[in-house]
Scaffold this motif. Structure first.
Motif, short mmCIF file in Angstrom:
data_model
loop_
_atom_site.label_atom_id
_atom_site.label_comp_id
_atom_site.label_asym_id
_atom_site.label_seq_id
_atom_site.Cartn_x
_atom_site.Cartn_y
_atom_site.Cartn_z
N CYS A 4 2.71 -0.42 15.00
CA CYS A 4 1.97 0.40 14.29
C CYS A 4 1.13 1.30 14.76
CB CYS A 4 0.81 -0.57 13.59
SG CYS A 4 -0.13 0.12 11.96
N HIS A 5 1.50 2.62 14.48
CA HIS A 5 1.04 3.77 15.17
C HIS A 5 0.77 4.96 14.16
CE1 HIS A 5 0.35 5.61 19.12
NE2 HIS A 5 0.50 6.69 18.50
N VAL A 6 -0.29 5.75 14.32
CA VAL A 6 -0.51 6.96 13.61
C VAL A 6 -0.17 8.19 14.68
CG1 VAL A 6 -2.21 8.56 12.29
CG2 VAL A 6 -2.44 5.97 12.39
N LEU A 7 0.77 8.89 13.97
CA LEU A 7 1.42 10.05 14.53
C LEU A 7 0.84 11.34 14.26
CD1 LEU A 7 5.21 8.97 14.49
CD2 LEU A 7 3.71 8.81 16.45
N SER B 125 -6.14 -10.06 2.27
CA SER B 125 -7.37 -9.85 3.32
C SER B 125 -7.58 -8.38 3.24
CB SER B 125 -6.91 -10.30 4.59
OG SER B 125 -5.78 -9.67 5.31
N PHE B 126 -6.69 -7.22 2.85
CA PHE B 126 -7.04 -5.94 2.74
C PHE B 126 -5.98 -5.38 1.84
CE2 PHE B 126 -5.77 -1.84 4.09
CZ PHE B 126 -7.08 -1.15 4.14
N THR B 127 -6.82 -4.43 0.98
CA THR B 127 -6.05 -3.76 -0.06
C THR B 127 -6.07 -2.53 0.34
OG1 THR B 127 -6.94 -5.48 -1.63
CG2 THR B 127 -6.08 -3.38 -2.43
N PRO B 128 -4.87 -1.67 0.56
CA PRO B 128 -4.55 -0.22 0.83
C PRO B 128 -5.04 0.58 -0.52
CG PRO B 128 -2.76 -1.42 1.52
CD PRO B 128 -3.64 -2.53 0.63
N ASP C 267 -10.06 2.85 7.58
CA ASP C 267 -9.43 1.55 7.36
C ASP C 267 -8.10 1.20 8.14
OD1 ASP C 267 -11.46 1.04 5.72
OD2 ASP C 267 -10.36 1.54 3.87
N VAL C 268 -7.65 2.13 8.98
CA VAL C 268 -6.41 2.09 9.88
C VAL C 268 -6.40 0.82 10.67
CG1 VAL C 268 -5.30 2.96 11.69
CG2 VAL C 268 -5.88 4.45 9.92
N ARG D 294 -4.00 -2.34 9.98
CA ARG D 294 -2.99 -2.79 11.18
C ARG D 294 -3.37 -4.47 11.31
NH1 ARG D 294 -4.81 0.15 15.20
NH2 ARG D 294 -3.18 1.70 14.94
N ASN D 295 -4.60 -4.60 11.57
CA ASN D 295 -4.96 -6.12 11.62
C ASN D 295 -4.35 -7.01 10.50
OD1 ASN D 295 -6.03 -5.27 14.08
ND2 ASN D 295 -8.12 -5.27 13.22
N SER D 296 -4.55 -6.68 9.35
CA SER D 296 -4.19 -7.31 8.10
C SER D 296 -2.54 -7.54 8.15
CB SER D 296 -4.93 -6.77 6.76
OG SER D 296 -4.52 -5.57 6.59
N LEU D 297 -2.01 -6.45 8.49
CA LEU D 297 -0.43 -6.48 8.52
C LEU D 297 -0.08 -7.43 9.46
CD1 LEU D 297 1.71 -5.06 6.89
CD2 LEU D 297 1.99 -3.42 8.78
N GLN D 298 -0.51 -7.61 10.71
CA GLN D 298 -0.29 -8.43 11.83
C GLN D 298 -0.68 -9.80 11.17
OE1 GLN D 298 -2.69 -7.22 15.12
NE2 GLN D 298 -1.21 -5.84 15.90
#
Length: 198
Positions: free
Chosen positions: A101-104, A161-164, A182-183, A187-191
């Protein structure tokens, strides 16, 4: 436009003299134009290409069309972002949960290309790459063919746990929009969601 060309100039699809048919090069350039300058996609492009194709050889028509709409420039803009990002991200190890997971820092809408390439190359079970758009980050998610992770199910699990702002897509390709603030939550909720579905 591709359907139009297919019907009007079928030889473009079956050029045995070229390793990559002209229709593939045309669609690649048009795709790059949309990614590099989505608001500048010309309304009259189909008509112009048709007139060029009727008046000169296909290769010459394609070259003139590319020049007229600066398609090679758009292709170069995309390539200039995609190639360095791929080199950089290939050296980044996925998390222990299998998430990259990374922001470019992209100016073009090309992070999906990078995510797709990394997924096809099995760099990580789940690839989530984002780019900033104002105060938000648009993530493109991909998963490799060699695992059974369904991204729609993963995003559904994440919402526990997190709603985009928004998210959805297909089992192997999806997207999510989050606020820049919220990045890390994303990331944490996706993991966490990956651990829950595996």
């Amino acid at each position: 436009m591709v359907e139009f060309l297919w019907h009007q100039f079928p030889a473009l699809l079956d050029d045995r003299l070229l390793s990559r048919p002209l229709i593939n090069r045309i669609t690649s350039r048009l795709n790059a134009l949309f990614r590099a300058r989505p608001g500048d996609t010309p309304v009259d492009a189909q008509r112009e290409l048709y007139l060029l194709m009727r008046s000169c050889a296909a290769e010459i028509a394609f070259a003139r069309f590319c020049l007229q709409y600066k398609l090679d420039e758009a292709q170069q803009m995309v390539t200039d972002e995609v190639q360095p990002a791929l080199e950089f991200l290939r050296a980044v190890e996925p998390s222990k949960e299998g998430l990259l997971c990374h922001v470019l820092d992209f100016r073009t809408f090309s992070v999906g290309i990078v995510a797709s390439v990394l997924a096809v190359q099995d760099h990580a079970p789940v690839v989530a790459l984002g780019f900033k758009a104002g105060d938000r980050v648009q993530f493109e998610l991909r998963t490799s063919r060699n695992n059974n992770i369904d991204l729609t199910g993963l995003l559904k699990e994440q919402r526990r746990s997190f709603t985009p702002i928004s998210s959805g897509g297909h089992p192997k390709a999806a997207g999510a929009l989050v606020r820049i603030a919220d990045v890390n939550k994303f990331r944490n909720s996706l993991q966490k969601a990956i651990l829950q579905i595996l």
